[in-house]
Design a protein around this motif. Structure first.
Motif, PDB file in Angstrom:
ATOM      1  N   GLY A   1       0.836  -1.195   0.000  1.00  0.00           N
ATOM      2  CA  GLY A   1       0.000   0.000   0.000  1.00  0.00           C
ATOM      3  C   GLY A   1       0.870   1.243   0.000  1.00  0.00           C
ATOM      4  N   PRO A   2       0.413   2.311  -0.664  1.00  0.00           N
ATOM      5  CA  PRO A   2       1.262   3.491  -0.868  1.00  0.00           C
ATOM      6  C   PRO A   2       1.661   4.213   0.409  1.00  0.00           C
ATOM      7  CG  PRO A   2      -0.996   3.927  -1.565  1.00  0.00           C
ATOM      8  CD  PRO A   2      -0.897   2.455  -1.310  1.00  0.00           C
ATOM      9  N   GLY A   3       0.788   4.224   1.414  1.00  0.00           N
ATOM     10  CA  GLY A   3       1.142   4.854   2.676  1.00  0.00           C
ATOM     11  C   GLY A   3       2.276   4.129   3.370  1.00  0.00           C
ATOM     12  N   ASN A   4       2.241   2.816   3.324  1.00  0.00           N
ATOM     13  CA  ASN A   4       3.295   2.015   3.946  1.00  0.00           C
ATOM     14  C   ASN A   4       4.612   2.140   3.188  1.00  0.00           C
ATOM     15  OD1 ASN A   4       1.717   1.005   6.066  1.00  0.00           O
ATOM     16  ND2 ASN A   4       0.872  -0.601   4.766  1.00  0.00           N
ATOM     17  N   VAL A   5       4.534   2.268   1.857  1.00  0.00           N
ATOM     18  CA  VAL A   5       5.754   2.465   1.065  1.00  0.00           C
ATOM     19  C   VAL A   5       6.493   3.703   1.557  1.00  0.00           C
ATOM     20  CG1 VAL A   5       6.665   3.065  -1.212  1.00  0.00           C
ATOM     21  CG2 VAL A   5       4.915   1.296  -1.008  1.00  0.00           C
ATOM     22  N   SER A   6       5.785   4.815   1.642  1.00  0.00           N
ATOM     23  CA  SER A   6       6.423   6.070   2.041  1.00  0.00           C
ATOM     24  C   SER A   6       6.941   6.012   3.474  1.00  0.00           C
ATOM     25  CB  SER A   6       5.438   7.234   1.887  1.00  0.00           C
ATOM     26  OG  SER A   6       5.146   7.458   0.528  1.00  0.00           O
ATOM     27  N   LYS A   7       6.164   5.426   4.356  1.00  0.00           N
ATOM     28  CA  LYS A   7       6.578   5.352   5.755  1.00  0.00           C
ATOM     29  C   LYS A   7       7.843   4.514   5.900  1.00  0.00           C
ATOM     30  CE  LYS A   7       4.541   4.767  10.341  1.00  0.00           C
ATOM     31  NZ  LYS A   7       3.311   4.399  11.090  1.00  0.00           N
ATOM     32  N   ALA A   8       7.871   3.360   5.261  1.00  0.00           N
ATOM     33  CA  ALA A   8       9.025   2.464   5.374  1.00  0.00           C
ATOM     34  C   ALA A   8      10.277   3.064   4.762  1.00  0.00           C
ATOM     35  CB  ALA A   8       8.708   1.125   4.722  1.00  0.00           C
ATOM     36  N   LEU A   9      10.104   3.803   3.650  1.00  0.00           N
ATOM     37  CA  LEU A   9      11.266   4.367   2.962  1.00  0.00           C
ATOM     38  C   LEU A   9      11.592   5.794   3.413  1.00  0.00           C
ATOM     39  CD1 LEU A   9      10.598   1.865   1.164  1.00  0.00           C
ATOM     40  CD2 LEU A   9      11.597   3.137  -0.722  1.00  0.00           C
ATOM     41  N   GLY A  10      10.835   6.309   4.381  1.00  0.00           N
ATOM     42  CA  GLY A  10      11.145   7.611   4.963  1.00  0.00           C
ATOM     43  C   GLY A  10      10.751   8.803   4.120  1.00  0.00           C
ATOM     44  N   ILE A  11       9.758   8.622   3.239  1.00  0.00           N
ATOM     45  CA  ILE A  11       9.340   9.692   2.332  1.00  0.00           C
ATOM     46  C   ILE A  11       8.158  10.455   2.921  1.00  0.00           C
ATOM     47  CG2 ILE A  11       8.445  10.205   0.038  1.00  0.00           C
ATOM     48  CD1 ILE A  11       9.773   7.588  -0.926  1.00  0.00           C
ATOM     49  N   SER A  12       8.211  11.799   2.849  1.00  0.00           N
ATOM     50  CA  SER A  12       7.105  12.624   3.334  1.00  0.00           C
ATOM     51  C   SER A  12       7.008  13.894   2.485  1.00  0.00           C
ATOM     52  CB  SER A  12       7.295  12.974   4.817  1.00  0.00           C
ATOM     53  OG  SER A  12       8.519  13.661   5.011  1.00  0.00           O
ATOM     54  N   THR A  13       6.061  14.769   2.823  1.00  0.00           N
ATOM     55  CA  THR A  13       5.796  15.923   1.963  1.00  0.00           C
ATOM     56  C   THR A  13       6.988  16.861   1.755  1.00  0.00           C
ATOM     57  OG1 THR A  13       4.721  16.939   3.890  1.00  0.00           O
ATOM     58  CG2 THR A  13       3.286  16.008   2.210  1.00  0.00           C
ATOM     59  N   PRO A  14       7.937  16.997   2.691  1.00  0.00           N
ATOM     60  CA  PRO A  14       9.101  17.842   2.383  1.00  0.00           C
ATOM     61  C   PRO A  14       9.907  17.350   1.175  1.00  0.00           C
ATOM     62  CG  PRO A  14       8.957  17.508   4.746  1.00  0.00           C
ATOM     63  CD  PRO A  14       7.949  16.591   4.114  1.00  0.00           C
ATOM     64  N   HIS A  15       9.672  16.110   0.765  1.00  0.00           N
ATOM     65  CA  HIS A  15      10.400  15.569  -0.384  1.00  0.00           C
ATOM     66  C   HIS A  15       9.703  15.857  -1.718  1.00  0.00           C
ATOM     67  CE1 HIS A  15      11.825  12.795   2.959  1.00  0.00           C
ATOM     68  NE2 HIS A  15      12.901  13.469   2.583  1.00  0.00           N
ATOM     69  N   THR A  16       8.526  16.453  -1.671  1.00  0.00           N
ATOM     70  CA  THR A  16       7.852  16.759  -2.927  1.00  0.00           C
ATOM     71  C   THR A  16       8.688  17.776  -3.709  1.00  0.00           C
ATOM     72  OG1 THR A  16       5.653  17.121  -3.879  1.00  0.00           O
ATOM     73  CG2 THR A  16       6.389  18.728  -2.262  1.00  0.00           C
ATOM     74  N   GLY A  17       8.783  17.569  -4.999  1.00  0.00           N
ATOM     75  CA  GLY A  17       9.599  18.427  -5.842  1.00  0.00           C
ATOM     76  C   GLY A  17      11.044  17.985  -5.962  1.00  0.00           C
ATOM     77  N   LYS A  18      11.447  16.973  -5.187  1.00  0.00           N
ATOM     78  CA  LYS A  18      12.823  16.494  -5.255  1.00  0.00           C
ATOM     79  C   LYS A  18      13.115  15.889  -6.622  1.00  0.00           C
ATOM     80  CE  LYS A  18      14.446  17.208  -1.009  1.00  0.00           C
ATOM     81  NZ  LYS A  18      15.672  17.969  -0.712  1.00  0.00           N
ATOM     82  N   ASP A  19      14.311  16.088  -7.077  1.00  0.00           N
ATOM     83  CA  ASP A  19      14.781  15.579  -8.357  1.00  0.00           C
ATOM     84  C   ASP A  19      15.118  14.096  -8.218  1.00  0.00           C
ATOM     85  OD1 ASP A  19      16.220  15.089 -10.725  1.00  0.00           O
ATOM     86  OD2 ASP A  19      16.912  17.167 -10.798  1.00  0.00           O
ATOM     87  N   LEU A  20      14.533  13.254  -9.051  1.00  0.00           N
ATOM     88  CA  LEU A  20      14.777  11.816  -8.974  1.00  0.00           C
ATOM     89  C   LEU A  20      16.078  11.398  -9.651  1.00  0.00           C
ATOM     90  CD1 LEU A  20      11.156  10.459  -9.585  1.00  0.00           C
ATOM     91  CD2 LEU A  20      12.311  10.928  -7.416  1.00  0.00           C
ATOM     92  N   PHE A  21      16.860  12.359 -10.087  1.00  0.00           N
ATOM     93  CA  PHE A  21      18.174  12.066 -10.647  1.00  0.00           C
ATOM     94  C   PHE A  21      19.271  12.279  -9.603  1.00  0.00           C
ATOM     95  CE2 PHE A  21      15.560  14.177 -13.979  1.00  0.00           C
ATOM     96  CZ  PHE A  21      15.180  13.024 -14.637  1.00  0.00           C
ATOM     97  N   ALA A  22      18.893  12.769  -8.422  1.00  0.00           N
ATOM     98  CA  ALA A  22      19.848  13.010  -7.345  1.00  0.00           C
ATOM     99  C   ALA A  22      20.027  11.736  -6.515  1.00  0.00           C
ATOM    100  CB  ALA A  22      19.375  14.189  -6.496  1.00  0.00           C
ATOM    101  N   ASP A  23      20.543  11.873  -5.292  1.00  0.00           N
ATOM    102  CA  ASP A  23      20.868  10.687  -4.498  1.00  0.00           C
ATOM    103  C   ASP A  23      19.884  10.405  -3.368  1.00  0.00           C
ATOM    104  OD1 ASP A  23      23.129  10.130  -6.013  1.00  0.00           O
ATOM    105  OD2 ASP A  23      24.422  11.398  -4.773  1.00  0.00           O
ATOM    106  N   GLU A  24      19.068  11.390  -2.975  1.00  0.00           N
ATOM    107  CA  GLU A  24      18.159  11.163  -1.850  1.00  0.00           C
ATOM    108  C   GLU A  24      17.047  10.180  -2.199  1.00  0.00           C
ATOM    109  OE1 GLU A  24      17.937  14.527   1.470  1.00  0.00           O
ATOM    110  OE2 GLU A  24      16.837  15.038  -0.342  1.00  0.00           O
TER     111      GLU A  24
END
Length: 209
Positions: free
Chosen positions: A132-155
């Motif tokens: 489920g998408p909520g669990n994906v983000s929680k497990a991988l440490g993703i939250s709204t401050p990451h919106t707009g992040k470039d997926l070509f970077a390292d984070e």
């Protein structure tokens, strides 16, 4: 991480968001925050076709502070809070001003499982960890401050490790939780790796593609 290659600009800027959603199956979603690396193989996605798709946040050309990132060039993260509880991670696709996106609904954990357990408060690994998408983000440490992040970077990035997935192992179904979208709710825009135990949602009749 050895043996993997980040997806490039051309992958994300393709015009067919449905194809991109299918092509993301089997790829690896990686996060690297504060020296902690976690990753999982993508096993479930949903495509959202922008201004013509009633299920999309950008339907009708709607632009808000939250959705503005959807109108950027492909290869950005779009993360939003759902029901005030769950962070949902989406991949922005297509070119500037065409707000296509793919929701990552489930991954199969690969690296950093102990850290995923800590983030989710779980005692041991089971299929709910990244189901489920909520669990994906929680497990991988993703939250709204990451919106707009470039997926070509390292984070946050998505990579290919050479994993091959046969078409016979992919199924398409209607998306989950978009009943408000009328006829668009029936579109077969959700893609799963068949028989994978991390896939979310109720059992239903899948359509082989």
């Amino acid at each position: 991480m050895a043996g993997i290659k980040k997806l490039g600009y051309s992958f994300y800027t393709g015009k067919d968001v449905v194809k991109i959603a299918k092509d993301l199956l089997g790829k690896i979603l990686v996060t690297q925050f504060d020296g902690i690396t976690t990753s999982g193989r993508i096993v479930e996605t949903e495509a959202y076709a922008g201004v013509i798709d009633r299920a999309s946040h950008a339907f009708g050309g709607r632009r808000t502070n939250r959705t503005e990132v959807m109108f950027a060039d492909g290869g950005k993260a779009y993360v939003y809070l759902c029901y005030g509880i769950h962070y949902l991670f989406n991949v922005v696709t297509n070119k500037k001003d065409v707000p296509h996106a793919v929701l990552i609904r489930a991954v199969e954990p690969l690296q950093g499982i102990d850290d995923m357990l800590i983030r989710t408060g779980k005692k041991k690994l089971d299929f709910t960890l990244t189901k489920g998408p909520g669990n994906v983000s929680k497990a991988l440490g993703i939250s709204t401050p990451h919106t707009g992040k470039d997926l070509f970077a390292d984070e946050i990035f998505i990579a290919d490790d050479g994993f091959k997935l046969s078409k016979k192992n992919i199924s398409a179904t209607p998306r989950i939780g978009v009943d408000y979208a009328g006829e668009d709710a029936k579109l077969l825009y959700r893609f799963i790796i068949k028989e994978n135990k991390y896939v979310s949602g109720k059992k239903n009749k899948n359509v082989k593609i």
